[in-house]
Design an enzyme around this catalytic site. Structure first.
Site, PDB file in Angstrom:
ATOM      1  N   THR A 188       0.813  -1.212   0.000  1.00 14.45           N
ATOM      2  CA  THR A 188       0.000   0.000   0.000  1.00 14.45           C
ATOM      3  C   THR A 188       0.847   1.263   0.000  1.00 14.45           C
ATOM      4  O   THR A 188       0.511   2.256  -0.647  1.00 14.45           O
ATOM      5  CB  THR A 188      -0.936   0.011   1.224  1.00 14.45           C
ATOM      6  OG1 THR A 188      -1.850  -1.077   1.118  1.00 14.45           O
ATOM      7  CG2 THR A 188      -1.721   1.308   1.316  1.00 14.45           C
ATOM      8  N   THR A 215       1.076  -4.056   4.456  1.00 17.83           N
ATOM      9  CA  THR A 215       0.821  -4.401   5.861  1.00 17.83           C
ATOM     10  C   THR A 215       0.091  -5.724   6.038  1.00 17.83           C
ATOM     11  O   THR A 215       0.062  -6.264   7.143  1.00 17.83           O
ATOM     12  CB  THR A 215       0.009  -3.296   6.550  1.00 17.83           C
ATOM     13  OG1 THR A 215      -1.240  -3.120   5.865  1.00 17.83           O
ATOM     14  CG2 THR A 215       0.772  -1.978   6.555  1.00 17.83           C
ATOM     15  N   ASP A 216      -0.506  -6.259   4.960  1.00 14.94           N
ATOM     16  CA  ASP A 216      -1.253  -7.516   5.088  1.00 14.94           C
ATOM     17  C   ASP A 216      -0.442  -8.611   5.764  1.00 14.94           C
ATOM     18  O   ASP A 216      -0.982  -9.404   6.549  1.00 14.94           O
ATOM     19  CB  ASP A 216      -1.698  -8.016   3.709  1.00 14.94           C
ATOM     20  CG  ASP A 216      -2.926  -7.299   3.186  1.00 14.94           C
ATOM     21  OD1 ASP A 216      -3.522  -6.516   3.951  1.00 14.94           O
ATOM     22  OD2 ASP A 216      -3.284  -7.512   2.016  1.00 14.94           O
TER      23      ASP A 216
END
Length: 361
Positions: A20, A96-97
């Site tokens: 992201t 960040t997943d």
């Protein structure tokens, strides 16, 4: 009068993996990772005045969900090379997943004293209040700090410093998503300085396999009135299995025969699906309780949560750990035993770590 030699500024190498933090949009098709690591570093306000030399490596450009063990293993090797060549620290930017998993894998593979810092963003650069630049600046400042040495891999977002072994993503969209539910952050970035309030007492590392094998390690979350059919179906395809049980490590009674058979063939690790707290070892005694399952050969994970237990088990299998070493490794990683039971030598903390903390805290 001879001139006083000047101390060179710290040098931090930033490895970009995508995510992201590096995403932009195109023609209403949703955001995708398109920005390079150079783009991210160039967008940081105030970096030029921080007194830190930056080197940038555009290592990957993928969403966090598509990163692999091979990607992170190659990254760990690349980080080792630049640190051995004199870099002060390394920063990794990614989606960040999967940060709570990739950071723990890096922590297991990183054997040097210099810090490796993982960061990302919850709001992409096209949004008002994008958090990427602030997170990246804080991560760079932490990587440049002597206070961060001997702490392995750390995760820095929202000016909080978390140990990779404990951090978790706790909310799908909130900017303050990263928490360490059982311990809290170990420090903060304040006024451009990494301030550690506590330190990890020891580190646990695993030798990096020369050719990482793709060990098939499953993660099965039990649920109310669970049926053994699904577990029966996936079990034969696994080289190792992590069970996320109820509470302190309980499963429905119908699953017991399948788990007993699996534990006789492959390592089966028992964790809790509860967001915080450990699995126990000898409190409950009913069929399907933690005590019952451990007598059937399951391995307790202690305080290690399910996703990190899977990372550890797959890394152990890739490193060709002996079967008799897997349970002791989990006992140490899950804070059920002392570090002396770890199958490999633990990295020696540098003698000046106390002084470094005092000077930069």
């Amino acid at each position: 009068m001879p001139s006083t030699p000047t101390t060179p500024p710290p040098r931090v190498v930033v490895f970009g993996l995508g995510g992201t933090i590096a995403m932009t949009s195109a023609a209403d098709e949703g955001v995708r990772p398109t920005l390079t690591a150079h783009d991210l570093v160039n967008a940081i306000p105030g970096l030029a005045s921080a007194g830190i030399d930056i080197e940038v490596v555009d290592f990957r450009r993928r969403p966090g969900a598509s990163l692999t063990f091979a990607d992170i293993t190659e990254l760990a090797t690349a980080a080792t090379h630049v640190l051995a060549a004199g870099a002060t620290g390394v920063v990794v930017t990614q989606g960040t997943d999967t940060i709570e998993e990739t950071a723990y894998l890096l922590d297991l593979l990183h054997q040097r004293p210099e810090p490796v810092i993982v960061t990302g963003a919850m709001r992409n650069p096209t949004m008002a209040g994008a958090d990427g630049p602030a997170n990246l600046l804080a991560a760079i400042q932490t990587a440049a700090s002597p206070a961060a040495r001997d702490q392995g891999c750390l995760v820095v977002l929202a000016d909080e410093i978390h140990a990779a072994r404990w951090v978790a993503k706790t909310h799908s969209t909130n900017g303050a998503t990263f928490r360490s539910p059982d311990t809290g952050p170990i420090g903060y970035v304040m006024e451009g300085t990494a301030r550690l309030l506590t330190r990890l007492p020891y580190r646990l590392t695993i030798p990096t396999p020369s050719k990482p094998e793709r060990a098939r390690v499953g993660l099965y979350t039990v649920s109310l009135d669970d049926d053994p059919t699904l577990l029966d179906a996936i079990g034969p395809h696994c080289d190792g299995l992590v069970i996320a049980g109820f509470g302190v490590g309980h499963v429905p009674e119908p699953l017991i025969p399948t788990l007993t058979n699996l534990a006789a063939r492959i390592p089966v690790v028992l964790t809790s699906r509860t967001p915080a707290g450990p699995t126990l070892t000898h409190t409950y005694g009913f069929p399907g309780s933690e005590r019952d399952l451990l007598t059937r050969g399951l391995i307790p994970a202690g305080w290690l949560p399910p996703h990190k237990a899977r990372i550890l088990l797959r890394t152990l299998l890739a490193a060709h750990a002996q079967p008799q070493d897997i349970a002791p490794a989990f006992a140490v990683a899950g804070n059920l035993d002392e570090p002396s039971s770890w199958p490999w030598p633990t990295p020696t903390l540098t003698a000046d770590r106390t002084e470094a903390t005092a000077a930069h805290a």
